[in-house]
Design a protein around this motif. Structure first.
Motif, PDB file in Angstrom:
ATOM      1  N   ALA A  38       0.839  -1.204   0.000  1.00 59.68           N
ATOM      2  CA  ALA A  38       0.000   0.000   0.000  1.00 59.68           C
ATOM      3  C   ALA A  38       0.875   1.254   0.000  1.00 59.68           C
ATOM      4  O   ALA A  38       0.611   2.205  -0.747  1.00 59.68           O
ATOM      5  CB  ALA A  38      -0.931  -0.005   1.207  1.00 59.68           C
ATOM      6  N   SER A  69       2.507   1.557  -3.342  1.00 61.54           N
ATOM      7  CA  SER A  69       1.512   1.980  -4.330  1.00 61.54           C
ATOM      8  C   SER A  69       1.301   3.493  -4.238  1.00 61.54           C
ATOM      9  O   SER A  69       1.206   4.183  -5.260  1.00 61.54           O
ATOM     10  CB  SER A  69       0.186   1.257  -4.114  1.00 61.54           C
ATOM     11  N   TRP A 127       2.657  -2.407  -9.205  1.00 60.25           N
ATOM     12  CA  TRP A 127       1.795  -2.482  -8.025  1.00 60.25           C
ATOM     13  C   TRP A 127       0.355  -2.792  -8.384  1.00 60.25           C
ATOM     14  O   TRP A 127      -0.342  -3.464  -7.623  1.00 60.25           O
ATOM     15  CB  TRP A 127       1.932  -1.213  -7.180  1.00 60.25           C
ATOM     16  N   TRP A 142      -1.702  -5.993  -6.845  1.00 57.60           N
ATOM     17  CA  TRP A 142      -3.015  -5.945  -6.213  1.00 57.60           C
ATOM     18  C   TRP A 142      -3.993  -6.907  -6.889  1.00 57.60           C
ATOM     19  O   TRP A 142      -4.859  -7.480  -6.229  1.00 57.60           O
ATOM     20  CB  TRP A 142      -3.564  -4.515  -6.195  1.00 57.60           C
TER      21      TRP A 142
END
Length: 188
Positions: free
Chosen positions: A66, A69, A84, A88
């Motif tokens: 996260a 990202s 990224w 995900w």
């Protein structure tokens, strides 16, 4: 013993980059390299025996990616965005699969240790594991079933809209009934 001392010096030099280890050393008096090795041993034992590893693997699988990202979004370079996004997609696919086979996973020894290793492999820019999985397996599967997935999503959206309307109507009816009941109590 000289080899051990040399390795401890290397570890100490690397830990000098992190002020938190110096603070711990100052407060406890324990050398920071010993503190770091102790933490590594505790973490290793926790992983091996499964204590809190489910939460740890979820945190590792989410927090670092996260943050990376976020960093990728804020840069002009778009190569890291793709990395990224692919991660995900793999993470979501893995999470969905894990949900359906959760009861079986409980019986696999060291499952969360393997999951942690898998997530690290998938997220690390050096290994590009998520990209490998996406290119090798998932991309073809998704492309082949794209129309079916789109149809299923459209159907789910339609049902969700109908359920939302029914919920709103029911909520309105309950609110009206409660309001009438409250007004009736005040008259008495």
């Amino acid at each position: 013993m000289d080899i051990v001392q040399k390795q401890l010096k290397v570890v100490r030099t690397r830990l000098d980059k992190y002020p938190v280890f110096q603070e711990v050393e100052d407060k406890t008096g324990a050398p920071k390299e010993i503190v770091a090795l102790g933490l590594a041993v505790v973490l290793g034992v926790a992983i091996i025996f499964g204590m809190g590893v489910g939460s740890l693997s979820s945190l590792v699988g989410f927090c670092y990616p996260a943050f990376k990202s976020f960093q990728a979004i804020e840069t002009k370079h778009k190569g890291d965005d793709t990395q990224w996004l692919v991660y995900w997609v793999i993470f979501a696919f893995f999470s969905i699969m894990e949900t359906f086979v959760d009861l079986l996973l409980y019986w696999i020894p060291f499952y969360y240790a393997f999951k942690l290793a898998f997530l690290l492999w998938a997220m690390m820019p050096q290994t590009k594991g998520a990209k490998y999985l996406y290119d090798t397996f998932l991309k073809d599967l998704l492309k082949k079933n794209e129309s079916k997935i789109d149809a299923a999503l459209a159907e789910a959206k339609k049902h969700a809209g109908a359920m939302g309307s029914e919920f709103a109507s029911a909520t309105s009816e309950v609110a009206t009934a409660v309001s009438a009941a409250v007004k009736g109590d005040k008259k008495e």
